[in-house]
Design a protein around this motif. Structure first.
Motif, short mmCIF file in Angstrom:
data_model
loop_
_atom_site.label_atom_id
_atom_site.label_comp_id
_atom_site.label_asym_id
_atom_site.label_seq_id
_atom_site.Cartn_x
_atom_site.Cartn_y
_atom_site.Cartn_z
N ILE A 5 120.93 25.15 -39.78
CA ILE A 5 122.28 26.15 -39.23
C ILE A 5 123.05 25.15 -38.40
CG2 ILE A 5 122.95 28.34 -38.03
CD1 ILE A 5 120.25 29.44 -39.06
N ASP A 6 122.46 24.57 -37.58
CA ASP A 6 123.26 23.75 -36.48
C ASP A 6 124.11 22.65 -37.31
OD1 ASP A 6 122.69 24.92 -34.26
OD2 ASP A 6 121.05 23.38 -33.67
N ILE A 7 123.75 22.19 -38.59
CA ILE A 7 124.42 21.43 -39.20
C ILE A 7 125.83 21.72 -39.61
CG2 ILE A 7 124.95 19.97 -41.60
CD1 ILE A 7 121.79 19.42 -41.31
N ILE A 8 126.13 23.22 -39.98
CA ILE A 8 127.20 23.87 -40.21
C ILE A 8 127.84 24.16 -38.93
CG2 ILE A 8 128.27 25.83 -41.24
CD1 ILE A 8 125.59 25.74 -43.24
N ALA A 14 123.23 18.77 -34.13
CA ALA A 14 122.22 18.76 -35.23
C ALA A 14 121.68 17.27 -35.53
CB ALA A 14 122.58 19.33 -36.42
N PHE A 15 122.80 16.34 -35.70
CA PHE A 15 122.42 15.00 -35.97
C PHE A 15 121.60 14.25 -34.69
CE2 PHE A 15 125.81 15.74 -39.09
CZ PHE A 15 124.80 15.73 -40.27
N GLU A 16 122.12 14.49 -33.35
CA GLU A 16 121.39 14.07 -32.25
C GLU A 16 119.91 14.64 -32.34
OE1 GLU A 16 123.27 14.79 -28.74
OE2 GLU A 16 125.20 13.93 -29.11
N SER A 17 119.64 15.75 -32.63
CA SER A 17 118.28 16.23 -32.72
C SER A 17 117.52 15.52 -33.78
CB SER A 17 118.21 17.91 -32.96
OG SER A 17 117.05 18.17 -33.39
N LEU A 18 118.16 15.30 -34.94
CA LEU A 18 117.76 14.75 -36.28
C LEU A 18 117.25 13.28 -35.78
CD1 LEU A 18 119.39 16.18 -39.29
CD2 LEU A 18 117.03 16.34 -38.61
N ARG A 19 118.17 12.70 -35.00
CA ARG A 19 117.96 11.08 -34.68
C ARG A 19 116.84 11.07 -34.01
NH1 ARG A 19 122.41 10.30 -31.65
NH2 ARG A 19 123.83 9.68 -33.76
N GLU A 20 116.19 11.95 -33.01
CA GLU A 20 115.06 11.94 -32.17
C GLU A 20 113.80 12.33 -33.00
OE1 GLU A 20 116.18 14.70 -28.97
OE2 GLU A 20 117.94 13.38 -28.54
N ASN A 21 114.11 13.40 -34.02
CA ASN A 21 112.90 13.80 -34.57
C ASN A 21 113.20 14.05 -35.98
OD1 ASN A 21 110.45 15.08 -35.27
ND2 ASN A 21 110.93 17.14 -34.42
N PRO A 22 113.22 13.31 -36.83
CA PRO A 22 113.82 13.26 -38.41
C PRO A 22 112.75 14.33 -39.11
CG PRO A 22 112.64 11.24 -37.81
CD PRO A 22 112.84 11.81 -36.68
N VAL A 23 113.47 15.10 -39.57
CA VAL A 23 112.51 16.22 -40.58
C VAL A 23 113.00 16.00 -41.96
CG1 VAL A 23 111.74 17.74 -38.63
CG2 VAL A 23 113.95 17.88 -39.61
N TRP A 24 112.94 15.03 -42.46
CA TRP A 24 113.56 14.65 -43.76
C TRP A 24 113.06 15.67 -45.01
CZ3 TRP A 24 110.46 13.10 -47.88
CH2 TRP A 24 109.35 12.35 -47.17
#
Length: 74
Positions: A5-8, A14-24
């Motif tokens: 949801i944060d990506i939108i 959202a991308f800062e969160s993904l940088r710290e904890n990738p959930v691909w």
């Protein structure tokens, strides 16, 4: 789910969160599910377009002018 949801709503967070904890893995799963749904939703449109294209070709192309109506129906 919050990240999706944060990506939108808030892409920077959202991308800062993904940088710290990738959930691909979840992203891959969501992508595959959406692709499968899209495939089944587009099937009727593809069938309709193919049928219309073939009817147009049979009616206008000189390649099919020598075919009988029975052959065209097949």
């Amino acid at each position: 789910m919050k990240t999706v949801i944060d990506i939108i709503v808030a892409p920077k967070d959202a991308f800062e969160s993904l940088r710290e904890n990738p959930v691909w893995g979840w992203t891959l799963l969501a992508t595959v599910v959406l692709m499968i749904i899209g495939y089944f939703l587009q099937l009727p449109a593809t069938e309709h377009a193919s049928y219309g294209t073939m009817q147009h070709a049979l009616a206008t192309s000189s390649l099919y002018s020598t075919m009988t109506d029975e052959q065209k129906a097949r």
